[in-house]
Design an enzyme around this catalytic site. Structure first.
Site, short mmCIF file in Angstrom:
data_model
loop_
_atom_site.label_atom_id
_atom_site.label_comp_id
_atom_site.label_asym_id
_atom_site.label_seq_id
_atom_site.Cartn_x
_atom_site.Cartn_y
_atom_site.Cartn_z
N ASP A 165 80.62 114.68 -35.25
CA ASP A 165 80.13 115.85 -35.97
C ASP A 165 79.01 115.38 -36.88
O ASP A 165 79.19 115.20 -38.08
CB ASP A 165 81.30 116.45 -36.77
CG ASP A 165 80.89 117.65 -37.60
OD1 ASP A 165 79.71 118.03 -37.60
OD2 ASP A 165 81.79 118.20 -38.27
N ASP A 168 71.34 115.73 -36.78
CA ASP A 168 70.49 115.56 -35.60
C ASP A 168 70.21 114.07 -35.34
O ASP A 168 70.35 113.26 -36.27
CB ASP A 168 69.15 116.29 -35.81
CG ASP A 168 69.35 117.79 -36.06
OD1 ASP A 168 70.43 118.29 -35.72
OD2 ASP A 168 68.44 118.41 -36.62
N1 SAM Z 1 77.44 120.83 -38.44
C1 SAM Z 1 76.33 120.02 -38.72
C2 SAM Z 1 75.20 120.13 -37.72
O1 SAM Z 1 75.43 120.07 -36.50
O2 SAM Z 1 74.06 120.26 -38.17
C3 SAM Z 1 76.76 118.65 -39.04
C4 SAM Z 1 77.34 118.65 -40.39
S1 SAM Z 1 77.95 117.19 -41.07
C5 SAM Z 1 77.56 117.55 -42.72
C6 SAM Z 1 76.91 115.88 -40.50
C7 SAM Z 1 77.19 114.59 -41.24
O3 SAM Z 1 76.94 113.47 -40.41
C8 SAM Z 1 76.34 114.39 -42.50
O4 SAM Z 1 77.12 114.56 -43.63
C9 SAM Z 1 75.82 112.94 -42.36
O5 SAM Z 1 75.86 112.21 -43.56
C10 SAM Z 1 76.76 112.38 -41.31
N2 SAM Z 1 76.26 111.19 -40.61
C11 SAM Z 1 75.02 111.00 -40.08
N3 SAM Z 1 74.93 109.78 -39.52
C12 SAM Z 1 76.16 109.18 -39.69
C13 SAM Z 1 76.69 107.91 -39.34
N4 SAM Z 1 75.94 106.98 -38.71
N5 SAM Z 1 77.97 107.63 -39.67
C14 SAM Z 1 78.74 108.55 -40.30
N6 SAM Z 1 78.28 109.77 -40.68
C15 SAM Z 1 77.01 110.08 -40.37
#
Ligand code: SAM
Length: 289
Positions: A165, A168
């Site tokens: 989840d 992008d």
């Molecule tokens: N529903 C959303 C969308 O599709 O746009 C996604 C929401 S959720 C808040 C996405 C999360 O992924 C973010 O909080 C971001 O910090 C996290 N994220 C991005 N790269 C990551 C990684 N390598 N490891 C863990 N979390 C990550």
């Protein structure tokens, strides 16, 4: 129209999506919070009609009004496909909505949310408390580390379902969309385990969906399916998740379990699950499903 209506009409949050030459806007009352973390810029808005809105790096993430569509479709199709998922890992998902949906399944014994940016979760606790209501469940574990690293180090054959989840495929999330990451997931999944990942809009991100699916197959996954669902606040209003399964297919699911589930959902049900497995012709042609 009153003077107050006219005043609020001037204030909008708009996400321009250059790739599709389109934009989506929500009328806002005020910006409640903005900060730059080591990973990204996070903003929270109070909107006139959609509740609170979280924006990361200028992209809409979660609104109070429509997040159920995404969170339910990221969780329940995979969990009603798996015979009995005991251990679930969520990569990203810092708003905690997916974790809440996963923990509605009583067969889940342990769910770990691996979010790189703790500030996303702290702000969700403040502005989206309803999404965080399962965070205190004794089966929940919240880690604030890189999900790529976590999966690379995961014990082989220790997990039943991995849910990616993420934001992008740019910045910290870029490495969550390639064969190397999928190979880590494959290794960590038990036989018949399922990987599910948000896979953007079928209308404008078809090349990304194709490359994700082929990388999943390269990593060893036996079956791959892309499920569509509506998501008003994301570009084009139409979103998808892609499921991949180790050593088993994805055409069936526990339909009776979905029909008799003992917890509420607002979007997901057995009929929606079946419908989401169907493909429009342009996707059939492009994906070969
Ligand atoms: N529903 C959303 C969308 O599709 O746009 C996604 C929401 S959720 C808040 C996405 C999360 O992924 C973010 O909080 C971001 O910090 C996290 N994220 C991005 N790269 C990551 C990684 N390598 N490891 C863990 N979390 C990550």
């Amino acid at each position: 129209m009153t003077a107050a209506d006219s005043a609020t009409e001037d204030r909008w949050f708009t996400e321009q999506h250059l790739r599709s030459g389109s934009a989506f806007g929500l009328r806002v009352k005020e910006r409640l919070h903005a900060e730059t973390t080591p990973y990204q810029t996070i903003e929270i808005y109070d909107t006139t009609d959609w509740g609170h809105l979280m924006v990361i790096d200028g992209c809409t993430m979660v609104s109070t009004r429509d997040n159920f569509l995404y969170h339910e479709m990221m969780s329940h199709p995979a969990l009603f496909t798996h015979a009995r998922a005991k251990r679930v890992v969520i990569i990203g998902g810092g708003d905690c909505g997916t974790l809440r949906e996963v923990l509605r399944h009583e067969e889940v014994e342990h769910a770990v949310q691996v979010e790189i940016d703790e500030r996303v979760t702290r702000l969700a606790e403040q502005y989206f408390p309803e999404l965080c209501e399962a965070n205190g469940d004794p089966r929940a574990e919240l880690l604030f580390i890189d999900g790529i690293r976590y999966m690379a180090d995961a014990e082989p054959e220790s997990i039943d379902v991995v849910i990616v989840d993420s934001t992008d495929p740019v910045g910290p999330a870029e490495g969550l969309f390639n064969a190397e990451f999928y190979a880590s997931c494959f290794k960590a999944l038990r036989p018949s385990g399922i990987l599910v990942q948000q896979s953007e809009s079928p209308l404008v991100h078809l090349e990304l969906i194709k490359s994700m699916r082929s990388a999943m197959r390269v990593a060893g996954f036996h079956a791959v399916r892309t499920l569509g669902f509506p998501q008003p606040i994301y570009p084009t209003g139409w979103w998808s998740c892609t499921m991949a399964r180790k050593g088993a297919d994805l055409s069936g699911f526990r339909e009776r379990g979905a029909q008799t589930k003992q917890f509420p959902t607002r979007y997901y049900n057995a009929e929606i699950h079946k419908a989401a497995l169907a493909q429009p012709n342009f996707l059939r042609d492009a994906l070969g499903d």
